[in-house]
Design a protein around this motif. Structure first.
Motif, PDB file in Angstrom:
ATOM      1  N   SER A  73      -6.250   5.952  -3.488  1.00  0.00           N
ATOM      2  CA  SER A  73      -6.300   5.178  -2.242  1.00  0.00           C
ATOM      3  C   SER A  73      -7.271   4.016  -2.346  1.00  0.00           C
ATOM      4  CB  SER A  73      -6.667   6.086  -1.076  1.00  0.00           C
ATOM      5  OG  SER A  73      -7.957   6.611  -1.255  1.00  0.00           O
ATOM      6  N   CYS A 129      -5.587   1.422  -4.593  1.00  0.00           N
ATOM      7  CA  CYS A 129      -4.453   0.825  -3.874  1.00  0.00           C
ATOM      8  C   CYS A 129      -4.908  -0.168  -2.817  1.00  0.00           C
ATOM      9  CB  CYS A 129      -3.604   1.910  -3.231  1.00  0.00           C
ATOM     10  SG  CYS A 129      -2.749   2.950  -4.407  1.00  0.00           S
ATOM     11  N   MET A 182       0.996   4.270  -2.710  1.00  0.00           N
ATOM     12  CA  MET A 182       0.477   5.586  -2.346  1.00  0.00           C
ATOM     13  C   MET A 182       1.522   6.689  -2.322  1.00  0.00           C
ATOM     14  SD  MET A 182      -2.724   5.721  -2.122  1.00  0.00           S
ATOM     15  CE  MET A 182      -2.932   7.293  -1.318  1.00  0.00           C
ATOM     16  N   THR A 227      -5.430  11.407  -4.857  1.00  0.00           N
ATOM     17  CA  THR A 227      -5.317  10.716  -3.578  1.00  0.00           C
ATOM     18  C   THR A 227      -6.589   9.941  -3.278  1.00  0.00           C
ATOM     19  OG1 THR A 227      -3.904  12.504  -2.820  1.00  0.00           O
ATOM     20  CG2 THR A 227      -4.755  11.034  -1.168  1.00  0.00           C
ATOM     21  N   TYR A 240       0.825  -1.202   0.000  1.00  0.00           N
ATOM     22  CA  TYR A 240       0.000   0.000   0.000  1.00  0.00           C
ATOM     23  C   TYR A 240       0.865   1.260   0.000  1.00  0.00           C
ATOM     24  CZ  TYR A 240      -3.718   3.234   1.230  1.00  0.00           C
ATOM     25  OH  TYR A 240      -4.594   4.270   1.224  1.00  0.00           O
TER      26      TYR A 240
END
Length: 88
Positions: free
Chosen positions: A40, A43, A20, A36, A16
């Motif tokens: 996220s 991810c 990220m 983002t 992760y």
């Protein structure tokens, strides 16, 4: 028994964070939140499936191969998010 879960959690966090870091760096540089938020979610799912595949494999060589393919998948998804979905 608890070691299996600890390894799963550590692998998930590692994958992760690898995914990220560039997305958050891009968002900070350009002051946008969309990469983002979208990144996220993607991810989370990809990290989960990579860890799931690694834990299902029986041999060490297969685990290493899945981890390497997972990293390449991470790079492709990251580039897709940063350069195609969210152009300047």
């Amino acid at each position: 028994m608890w070691a299996k879960y600890l390894i799963n959690i550590l692998l998930f966090i590692i994958f992760y964070c690898i995914q990220m870091f560039p997305i958050v760096a891009y968002s900070g540089a350009y002051g946008t939140i969309a990469p983002t938020a979208l990144g996220s979610i993607i991810c989370l799912f990809t990290s989960y499936f990579i860890v799931k595949l690694i834990r299902k494999s029986k041999s060490i060589a297969k685990m290493i191969m899945i981890a390497i393919l997972g990293i390449f998948l991470i790079i492709i998804i990251r580039d897709f998010i940063l350069y195609i979905l969210i152009p300047y």
